[in-house]
Scaffold this motif. Sequence first.
Motif, short mmCIF file in Angstrom:
data_model
loop_
_atom_site.label_atom_id
_atom_site.label_comp_id
_atom_site.label_asym_id
_atom_site.label_seq_id
_atom_site.Cartn_x
_atom_site.Cartn_y
_atom_site.Cartn_z
N LYS A 69 50.63 47.73 25.00
CA LYS A 69 50.19 47.51 23.49
C LYS A 69 49.91 45.91 23.09
O LYS A 69 48.86 45.87 22.36
CB LYS A 69 51.35 48.01 22.65
CG LYS A 69 51.40 49.71 22.56
CD LYS A 69 50.29 50.02 21.63
CE LYS A 69 50.42 51.47 21.27
NZ LYS A 69 49.31 51.87 20.70
N LEU A 70 50.41 45.09 23.63
CA LEU A 70 50.10 43.68 23.49
C LEU A 70 48.90 43.48 23.87
O LEU A 70 47.83 42.87 23.38
CB LEU A 70 51.26 42.87 24.19
CG LEU A 70 52.43 42.79 23.41
CD1 LEU A 70 53.34 42.07 24.51
CD2 LEU A 70 52.39 41.92 22.15
N LYS A 71 48.39 43.70 25.12
CA LYS A 71 47.09 43.64 25.70
C LYS A 71 45.77 44.37 24.94
O LYS A 71 44.77 43.71 24.62
CB LYS A 71 46.86 44.00 26.99
CG LYS A 71 47.63 43.22 28.14
CD LYS A 71 47.22 41.87 28.14
CE LYS A 71 45.65 41.41 28.58
NZ LYS A 71 45.56 41.73 30.31
N PHE A 111 49.67 35.46 21.93
CA PHE A 111 48.47 36.16 21.42
C PHE A 111 48.48 35.86 19.79
O PHE A 111 47.27 35.94 19.20
CB PHE A 111 48.66 37.66 21.77
CG PHE A 111 48.38 38.15 23.10
CD1 PHE A 111 48.04 37.33 24.09
CD2 PHE A 111 48.88 39.28 23.41
CE1 PHE A 111 47.98 37.44 25.29
CE2 PHE A 111 48.79 39.57 24.91
CZ PHE A 111 48.27 38.81 25.79
N ARG A 112 49.57 35.78 19.27
CA ARG A 112 49.82 35.41 17.68
C ARG A 112 49.05 34.17 17.33
O ARG A 112 48.54 33.87 16.43
CB ARG A 112 51.26 35.40 17.19
CG ARG A 112 51.15 35.78 15.79
CD ARG A 112 52.82 35.72 15.39
NE ARG A 112 53.50 34.62 15.73
CZ ARG A 112 53.71 33.67 14.69
NH1 ARG A 112 53.28 33.67 13.63
NH2 ARG A 112 54.53 32.34 15.04
N ILE A 113 48.82 33.20 18.24
CA ILE A 113 48.44 31.96 18.06
C ILE A 113 46.85 32.33 17.74
O ILE A 113 46.08 31.71 16.78
CB ILE A 113 48.57 30.95 19.36
CG1 ILE A 113 49.85 30.69 19.30
CG2 ILE A 113 47.43 29.78 19.16
CD1 ILE A 113 50.34 29.72 20.61
N ARG A 114 46.29 33.08 18.62
CA ARG A 114 44.64 33.43 18.60
C ARG A 114 44.42 34.39 17.38
O ARG A 114 43.53 34.17 16.50
CB ARG A 114 44.14 33.79 19.77
CG ARG A 114 42.74 34.26 19.92
CD ARG A 114 42.14 34.17 21.23
NE ARG A 114 40.81 34.42 21.00
CZ ARG A 114 39.92 34.58 22.29
NH1 ARG A 114 40.38 34.56 23.50
NH2 ARG A 114 38.55 34.58 22.15
N HIS A 115 45.63 35.23 17.03
CA HIS A 115 45.28 35.94 15.85
C HIS A 115 45.25 35.00 14.66
O HIS A 115 44.43 35.31 13.42
CB HIS A 115 46.43 37.08 15.94
CG HIS A 115 46.27 38.04 14.71
ND1 HIS A 115 46.96 38.41 13.64
CD2 HIS A 115 45.19 38.97 14.26
CE1 HIS A 115 46.63 39.26 13.02
NE2 HIS A 115 45.32 39.63 13.32
#
Length: 426
Positions: A69-71, A111-115
């Motif tokens: 789900k993370l990917k 991933f949150r950094i990029r979000h």
Amino acid sequence: MEYGKVLRFHRVKQGLTQNQLADGIISPAYLSKIENDQTVPAFEVLEHLYERLGLDFHDSSYHHPSKEKLKEWYEMIVFKRKEEARKLKEELIQQKDTLNNHHLYIFFELFRIRHLLLENEVEEAYKAWKDIRQHEDTFDEEMEYYFHLSSGLVSYYQEDYENSYSELMEAKNYSTSIKLEGWEESDLYYLLALSASQANNISASIFNAEHALAIYQKQYNLFKSANCHILLGINYGRLKNYGKALENYHLVSKIATQTNNYYQLGVIYHNIGVIESRLGNFEAAISNYKKCLSYRTETASDHEIFETIYCLVFETYKIGELEDCRKWINEGISHLNSSSSDTTTDEIHLKVYTMLIDNDENASEYLESVAIPHFLEKKHHRFVIRYCMIVADLLESERSYKKSTKYLRLAIDLLNKYSNLGGIVL
């Protein structure tokens, strides 16, 4: 499983010292060895340590469904599917494992950094990057890849392009030891091309853009292919190969027209304006900048819209159309008044040209004390060169020949070093 890294991660996350975690179970020195993977303790010891941290010793997440789900979430972020990414993020937060499990939490935060950057929350992204950095010694190679990629993106948004390219190259080094999907590989090459272009490393930018383009074309991804052509056009323009640059822009025009992508049309008309200006075709430059604005009003960021308005200010001033120049200055002021972002840099631009049009006697002082130092600090060499040339002329007219020569020399030095500046990238 790397129990030591998991223990250290949760200990630091919970704000415990080694003494506090080890108390009554083992010595702090022995815990240090466990955390650094210098010894393998008995399962009973690990169970007690995990229990104190509130963890399930028997949990394993390397192939946990949440990782998939993370990917999936990350793919949404990369392809800028904002609404889907926001929705899935909320679902992931609701899953206990996402935030409590070492392995999943690291990926979620990376991933949150990029979000956050996608949502233009740059300061929050930098804060998240600083928070996750303290856990770097618990990362495996896959985590290292995403960490350096995130580091490169954060540096890019902070306009530290050389460090951005360096971090992305470090990510590329880690990519050789992990399995990237095709869309991730092309994304990496494109980011490398983007940061290299901004760092003035033209050959590296062209090399990476062509690699990214080859993959995007195999994937039949028209949007991403067009982005690569834009980047290639900018770089060939900087090399003064204007024919090759325009060839790439015309390819984008075809793609963007077919797909009704007004954003990309805005970008190419802006960059065609840059080429026309450099060729001395100032009326053609103005015409293309106006076309750009007709597409940019609803599709571009505040900064991108101002970038084009500024170019219209510059071009009209250069050809002596001062009334038009004042009109575009007022347009810029109106735009900044409705903008929610930091407008200091843009306000300086407009102040300079207002003073020049008004023949303000304080113009040279403002350029020396405010404008030039500001753009030197920002490393915006294109504007340092431009304003050095202007202030040199003003100082010469004031018979301040020594100071005039100083700024002229600075402009020449920067021109020699950055002779190919120009172009706007995505």
